[in-house]
Design an enzyme around this catalytic site. Structure first.
Site, PDB file in Angstrom:
ATOM      1  N   ASN A   1       0.826  -1.198   0.000  1.00 19.36           N
ATOM      2  CA  ASN A   1       0.000   0.000   0.000  1.00 19.36           C
ATOM      3  C   ASN A   1       0.869   1.261   0.000  1.00 19.36           C
ATOM      4  O   ASN A   1       0.955   1.966  -1.000  1.00 19.36           O
ATOM      5  CB  ASN A   1      -0.913  -0.014   1.231  1.00 19.36           C
ATOM      6  CG  ASN A   1      -2.094   0.935   1.062  1.00 19.36           C
ATOM      7  OD1 ASN A   1      -2.033   1.890   0.293  1.00 19.36           O
ATOM      8  ND2 ASN A   1      -3.172   0.687   1.769  1.00 19.36           N
ATOM      9  N   ASP A   2       1.546   1.505   1.121  1.00 16.83           N
ATOM     10  CA  ASP A   2       2.274   2.763   1.261  1.00 16.83           C
ATOM     11  C   ASP A   2       3.406   2.912   0.244  1.00 16.83           C
ATOM     12  O   ASP A   2       3.753   4.028  -0.128  1.00 16.83           O
ATOM     13  CB  ASP A   2       2.841   2.870   2.681  1.00 16.83           C
ATOM     14  CG  ASP A   2       1.743   2.744   3.724  1.00 16.83           C
ATOM     15  OD1 ASP A   2       0.659   3.318   3.501  1.00 16.83           O
ATOM     16  OD2 ASP A   2       1.965   2.063   4.746  1.00 16.83           O
ATOM     17  N   VAL A   3       3.996   1.794  -0.197  1.00 15.36           N
ATOM     18  CA  VAL A   3       5.158   1.880  -1.095  1.00 15.36           C
ATOM     19  C   VAL A   3       4.760   2.136  -2.543  1.00 15.36           C
ATOM     20  O   VAL A   3       5.626   2.254  -3.408  1.00 15.36           O
ATOM     21  CB  VAL A   3       6.019   0.597  -0.999  1.00 15.36           C
ATOM     22  CG1 VAL A   3       6.565   0.410   0.401  1.00 15.36           C
ATOM     23  CG2 VAL A   3       5.247  -0.627  -1.453  1.00 15.36           C
TER      24      VAL A   3
ATOM     25  N   ALA B   1       0.435   2.643   7.342  1.00 17.77           N
ATOM     26  CA  ALA B   1       0.735   4.035   7.698  1.00 17.77           C
ATOM     27  C   ALA B   1      -0.535   4.851   7.930  1.00 17.77           C
ATOM     28  O   ALA B   1      -0.451   5.994   8.357  1.00 17.77           O
ATOM     29  CB  ALA B   1       1.581   4.682   6.602  1.00 17.77           C
TER      30      ALA B   1
END
Length: 463
Positions: A389-391, A430
Site C-alpha cells: 500500500n504505502d510503497v 501508515a
C-alpha cells in the site's frame, strides 16, 4: 597452550563471522552463511568456557553455564520454528532487545567489579550501558508496535523531550565518568533509567513505513553495545562480531534513510512518524475505485507482454508467496515476461520480501530493486500489487501534506494498467489513503490475496 587454543578459536570465530556476513549478501548462500557464522560462534563459546583463565583460575560454574545455554537454545529453536513469516520482524526486534539487555547487564556487572576504573574504562562501561539500554527498551516497544499491541503517540513535544533527554544523558554520562567515586552506584541507576526512558520515547512516535528504519538502527545499537563488551573483556571475537553488526546496521540505516528521504538525526530523536493519519486525505467519499473481475484480470495478464508483481506485507499475511510464484510460472508459460518490483522497505523490515519470495523458490534475478524497477514501469503492461500500500502511494510525490511525502516509491501508475489485490479500501499500515486506487488505469480486485491468486491461476489455466 590454553591461551593459544583460546585465541586461535577467536580467530576462527572472527573469520567465520566475516565469511558468513559475505554469504548472507546473496539469497543462494544466505542459509549456509548463517550456519557458518553460528558454527564460529559455537567454537568461540566452547573455547571460552574450557580455555579461558583469569589469574590462573579457569571459569567456574560450568554446569550452570551449560544449562543456561541449553535452555536458551531450546527456547530460541522453538521460537524460530513456530514463528510465522509475518511475525519475523517482531522476533528480530525481540532478539535484538535481548542483545541490548545483555550488553547493559555486562556493563553493570563490570562497573560493580571495578568501580574505581580509569576514565577510559568507565567511558566504555557507561557507553555500553546507555546504548544497550536504549536498544533494549526501544526494541521491546518496536516489538509491541509491530505486533499492534502498542499504538503510536504522535505529539510534537516528544521531539523536544527526546532532545532534552539526550542532553541529560550526556551530562550524567560526564558526571559518571569523572565523578564516579563521589556519586557511586546512584549515577549508574540514573543513567540506566534515563536510557531506558529514552529508548521508549524515541520509538513511540515512529510507525508505519518508517518502522524498518528504526529496526535497522536498533540493530546497529546492539552491535555497538556488544563491541563495547568486547573492549571490556579484551575479547576479539566479541569485538569483531559487535563491530560487524554495528557497522552493517549503521550502513543499512543510512541507506534506508536515503531511501525514505529521512535524515538520521530525525530518526535518533524520533521526530518523524508515519503511523498517524496526519495529513492523510479523506477524499474517498468523492472518488470511485473501479473493480475488475477475475476473468477480466486473467485475460489482461495473459495477453500482456510484460507483467510486474509488487509484493507487500499483505502477501506475507496471506502466506501467498507460493501461489504467487505459480502465477508467475503460469504467465511465463504463456510467453509473458514477469518480474517482481521490490521496494526497500516493503513489509515490516529490510529484506522482508526477499526472504518471503526466496522461501517460495522465486529466482533471485527476478527480484528487481526499486531503482531499476521504476524505469521499467512505462514499458510494463500490467502491475499486480499484492498486499502493498504505502510503497505505491503517489502521495509520496505529489502531496506535501502527506506523512510519507518525499519517500521514494514504486511508480506503478506509470505502467499501462494496475491491478490491486486488496481485502477492502482500508488504509495501509501508515494509515494513509492511497490515491492510486482512484486513478483511471487502476482496477481493484477484492478478496484474500491467497484465495484471489489461486482463482486467478485457475482462470489462466482455462485460457
Amino acid at each position: 597452550m590454553s591461551k593459544f587454543l583460546l585465541e586461535f578459536s577467536y580467530l576462527i570465530g572472527s573469520i567465520t563471522f566475516i565469511v558468513g556476513l559475505k554469504m548472507l549478501s546473496h539469497p543462494d548462500s544466505a542459509r549456509k552463511g548463517n550456519l557458518v557464522a553460528a558454527a564460529g560462534m559455537l567454537i568461540a563459546i566452547v573455547a571460552t568456557i574450557f580455555f579461558h583463565e583469569k589469574d590462573g583460575q579457569p571459569i567456574g560454574n560450568i554446569p550452570w553455564i551449560l544449562a543456561a545455554i541449553v535452555i536458551g537454545t531450546v527456547i530460541g529453536w522453538l521460537m524460530a520454528m513456530k514463528v510465522k513469516m509475518t511475525a519475523m520482524p517482531q522476533m528480530v526486534s525481540f532478539f535484538n532487545g535481548m542483545g541490548g539487555a545483555c550488553a547493559a547487564i555486562i556493563s553493570i556487572v563490570e562497573y560493580n567489579a571495578h568501580p574505581e576504573g580509569s576514565a577510559g574504562y568507565l567511558l566504555t562501561v557507561f557507553l555500553g550501558l546507555v546504548i544497550g539500554s536504549v536498544s533494549f527498551s526501544g526494541s521491546i516497544v518496536a516489538y509491541g508496535k509491530l505486533d499492534e499491541k502498542i499504538k503510536d503517540i504522535n505529539a510534537s513535544y516528544l521531539t523536544y523531550l527526546n532532545l532534552a533527554l539526550l542532553a541529560l544523558i550526556f551530562i550524567v554520562l560526564g558526571v559518571a565518568i569523572f565523578s564516579a567515586a563521589t556519586f557511586g552506584h546512584t549515577v549508574v541507576w540514573i543513567l540506566l533509567a534515563l536510557s531506558l526512558l529514552y529508548g521508549v520515547l524515541f520509538v513511540m512516535p515512529i510507525g508505519g513505513a518508517d518502522m524498518p528504519v528504526v529496526i535497522s538502527l536498533l540493530n546497529s545499537f546492539t552491535g555497538m553495545a556488544a563491541a563495547f563488551g568486547g573492549f571490556l573483556y579484551n575479547n576479539q571475537v566479541m569485538l569483531t562480531g559487535g563491530i560487524l553488526v554495528g557497522s552493517a546496521g549503521t550502513i543499512l540505516t543510512v541507506l534506508m534513510c536515503k531511501a525514505m528521504n529521512r535524515s538520521l538525526l530525525n530518526v535518533i530523536i524520533g521526530s518523524f512518524g508515519g503511523g498517524g493519519a496526519a495529513g492523510a486525505k479523506g477524499a474517498s467519499g468523492e472518488q470511485v475505485a473501479k473493480e475488475i473481475n477475475l476473468t477480466d484480470a486473467a485475460i489482461t495478464c495473459a495477453y500482456a507482454s510484460k507483467v510486474a508483481i509488487v509484493p507487500g506485507y499483505g502477501l506475507a499475511v496471506a502466506q501467498a508467496q507460493h501461489i504467487c510464484h505459480e502465477l508467475e510460472k503460469k504467465l511465463e508459460e504463456k510467453g509473458v515476461e514477469v518480474y517482481y518490483a521490490i521496494h526497500p522497505v516493503a513489509g515490516r523490515m529490510p529484506g522482508h520480501m526477499n526472504v518471503l519470495l526466496a522461501e517460495a523458490d522465486v529466482p533471485y534475478p527476478k527480484l528487481v530493486e526499486m531503482e531499476d524497477a521504476n524505469p521499467q514501469m512505462p514499458s510494463t503492461d500490467v502491475v499486480i500489487v499484492v498486499g502493498a500500500n504505502d510503497v505505491v502511494n503517489p502521495a509520496a510525490e505529489n502531496d506535501p501534506g502527506s506523512p510519507i511525502y518525499g519517500m521514494p516509491v514504486l511508480k506503478v501508475w506509470d505502467a499501462k494498467s494496475t491491478i490491486v489485490l486488496k481485502r477492502s479500501m482500508r488504509a495501509g499500515y501508515a494509515g494513509i489513503e492511497n490515491e492510486l486506487f482512484f486513478l483511471p488505469k487502476t482496477k481493484m480486485l477484492f478478496g484474500d490475496a491467497k484465495d484471489t491468486l489461486q482463482k486467478l491461476v485457475g482462470e489462466l489455466k482455462e485460457l
